[in-house]
Scaffold this motif. Structure first.
Motif, short mmCIF file in Angstrom:
data_model
loop_
_atom_site.label_atom_id
_atom_site.label_comp_id
_atom_site.label_asym_id
_atom_site.label_seq_id
_atom_site.Cartn_x
_atom_site.Cartn_y
_atom_site.Cartn_z
N MET A 138 -19.30 113.50 82.27
CA MET A 138 -18.28 114.38 81.74
C MET A 138 -18.00 115.47 82.76
O MET A 138 -18.90 116.04 83.34
CB MET A 138 -18.77 115.00 80.43
N ARG A 139 -16.75 115.74 82.96
CA ARG A 139 -16.32 116.76 83.92
C ARG A 139 -16.19 118.11 83.24
O ARG A 139 -15.62 118.22 82.16
CB ARG A 139 -14.98 116.34 84.50
N ALA A 140 -16.72 119.15 83.87
CA ALA A 140 -16.66 120.51 83.31
C ALA A 140 -15.30 121.13 83.65
O ALA A 140 -14.73 120.87 84.70
CB ALA A 140 -17.78 121.36 83.86
N HIS A 141 -14.80 121.96 82.74
CA HIS A 141 -13.52 122.63 82.93
C HIS A 141 -13.67 124.13 82.71
O HIS A 141 -14.59 124.59 82.05
CB HIS A 141 -12.49 122.10 81.92
N ASP A 142 -12.71 124.87 83.24
CA ASP A 142 -12.65 126.31 82.98
C ASP A 142 -12.35 126.54 81.50
O ASP A 142 -11.62 125.75 80.88
CB ASP A 142 -11.51 126.96 83.77
N VAL A 143 -12.90 127.61 80.95
CA VAL A 143 -12.52 128.06 79.61
C VAL A 143 -12.32 129.57 79.66
O VAL A 143 -12.91 130.26 80.49
CB VAL A 143 -13.56 127.70 78.52
N HIS A 144 -11.47 130.07 78.78
CA HIS A 144 -11.11 131.49 78.76
C HIS A 144 -11.21 131.97 77.32
O HIS A 144 -10.54 131.43 76.43
CB HIS A 144 -9.70 131.66 79.32
N VAL A 145 -12.06 132.97 77.10
CA VAL A 145 -12.32 133.47 75.75
C VAL A 145 -11.62 134.81 75.56
O VAL A 145 -11.76 135.71 76.40
CB VAL A 145 -13.84 133.62 75.49
N LEU A 146 -10.88 134.94 74.47
CA LEU A 146 -10.22 136.19 74.12
C LEU A 146 -11.16 137.00 73.25
O LEU A 146 -11.57 136.55 72.18
CB LEU A 146 -8.91 135.89 73.38
N TRP A 147 -11.54 138.18 73.72
CA TRP A 147 -12.50 139.04 73.02
C TRP A 147 -11.85 140.35 72.58
O TRP A 147 -11.03 140.91 73.31
CB TRP A 147 -13.66 139.43 73.93
N GLN A 148 -12.28 140.83 71.43
CA GLN A 148 -11.96 142.20 71.01
C GLN A 148 -13.29 142.94 70.89
O GLN A 148 -14.25 142.42 70.31
CB GLN A 148 -11.25 142.25 69.67
N TYR A 149 -13.36 144.14 71.45
CA TYR A 149 -14.55 144.97 71.35
C TYR A 149 -14.37 145.94 70.19
O TYR A 149 -13.40 146.69 70.16
CB TYR A 149 -14.77 145.75 72.65
N THR A 150 -15.28 145.89 69.24
CA THR A 150 -15.25 146.80 68.10
C THR A 150 -16.61 147.47 68.01
O THR A 150 -17.58 146.86 67.55
CB THR A 150 -14.93 146.06 66.79
N GLY A 151 -16.67 148.69 68.50
CA GLY A 151 -17.96 149.38 68.55
C GLY A 151 -18.88 148.66 69.50
O GLY A 151 -18.54 148.43 70.66
N GLU A 152 -20.04 148.23 69.01
CA GLU A 152 -21.00 147.52 69.85
C GLU A 152 -20.88 146.01 69.71
O GLU A 152 -21.68 145.27 70.27
CB GLU A 152 -22.41 147.98 69.51
N MET A 153 -19.89 145.55 68.96
CA MET A 153 -19.71 144.12 68.75
C MET A 153 -18.55 143.57 69.57
O MET A 153 -17.62 144.29 69.91
CB MET A 153 -19.39 143.82 67.28
N GLN A 154 -18.64 142.28 69.86
CA GLN A 154 -17.53 141.53 70.44
C GLN A 154 -17.11 140.50 69.41
O GLN A 154 -17.95 139.81 68.84
CB GLN A 154 -17.97 140.78 71.69
N VAL A 155 -15.82 140.38 69.19
CA VAL A 155 -15.29 139.39 68.26
C VAL A 155 -14.39 138.44 69.05
O VAL A 155 -13.47 138.88 69.73
CB VAL A 155 -14.48 140.06 67.13
N SER A 156 -14.68 137.15 68.96
CA SER A 156 -13.88 136.16 69.67
C SER A 156 -12.64 135.81 68.85
O SER A 156 -12.73 135.57 67.65
CB SER A 156 -14.70 134.90 69.91
N PHE A 157 -11.50 135.77 69.52
CA PHE A 157 -10.25 135.34 68.90
C PHE A 157 -9.76 134.05 69.55
O PHE A 157 -8.57 133.82 69.67
CB PHE A 157 -9.20 136.45 69.00
N GLY A 158 -10.69 133.22 69.96
CA GLY A 158 -10.34 131.89 70.43
C GLY A 158 -10.77 131.59 71.85
O GLY A 158 -11.06 132.47 72.64
N VAL A 159 -10.82 130.29 72.13
CA VAL A 159 -11.13 129.77 73.45
C VAL A 159 -9.91 128.99 73.91
O VAL A 159 -9.36 128.17 73.17
CB VAL A 159 -12.38 128.85 73.39
N TYR A 160 -9.49 129.25 75.15
CA TYR A 160 -8.24 128.69 75.66
C TYR A 160 -8.46 127.99 77.00
O TYR A 160 -9.42 128.30 77.72
CB TYR A 160 -7.20 129.82 75.81
N ALA A 161 -7.56 127.08 77.34
CA ALA A 161 -7.67 126.32 78.58
C ALA A 161 -7.23 127.12 79.80
O ALA A 161 -7.68 126.86 80.91
CB ALA A 161 -6.86 125.03 78.48
N THR A 162 -6.34 128.10 79.60
CA THR A 162 -5.84 128.90 80.73
C THR A 162 -5.80 130.38 80.34
O THR A 162 -5.74 130.73 79.16
CB THR A 162 -4.42 128.48 81.15
N VAL A 163 -5.79 131.23 81.36
CA VAL A 163 -5.64 132.67 81.13
C VAL A 163 -4.29 132.94 80.47
O VAL A 163 -4.18 133.79 79.58
CB VAL A 163 -5.78 133.45 82.45
#
Length: 78
Positions: free
Chosen positions: A1-26
């Motif tokens: 299996m070939r590895a690919h780039d992934v891009h995670v959209l994060w929101q910082y709320t206080g000391e937490m990070q909340v993911s709003f999805g994983v995407y193939a491109t920036v």
């Protein structure tokens, strides 16, 4: 299996990070962030529809973290 780039959209709320999805491109992650910002709503963990407030989009509160196989992750602040 070939590895690919992934891009995670994060929101910082206080000391937490909340993911709003994983995407193939920036560009896809950036477009998703713009749509979230423009819509102003999201589905909370409780399943209820919640509304963002202006402070949720303060500078430094959102980022895209890019993971490329064999490289150190790169973070782009939105």
């Amino acid at each position: 299996m070939r590895a690919h780039d992934v891009h995670v959209l994060w929101q910082y709320t206080g000391e937490m990070q909340v993911s709003f999805g994983v995407y193939a491109t920036v560009n896809e992650a950036s477009t998703a962030w713009k749509q979230i910002r423009d819509d102003g709503f999201y589905i909370a963990a409780s399943g209820e529809i919640s509304e963002f407030i202006t402070d949720d989009f303060a500078p430094g509160s959102w980022s895209i973290e890019s993971y490329t196989p064999g490289r150190v992750p790169q973070e782009t602040m939105l």
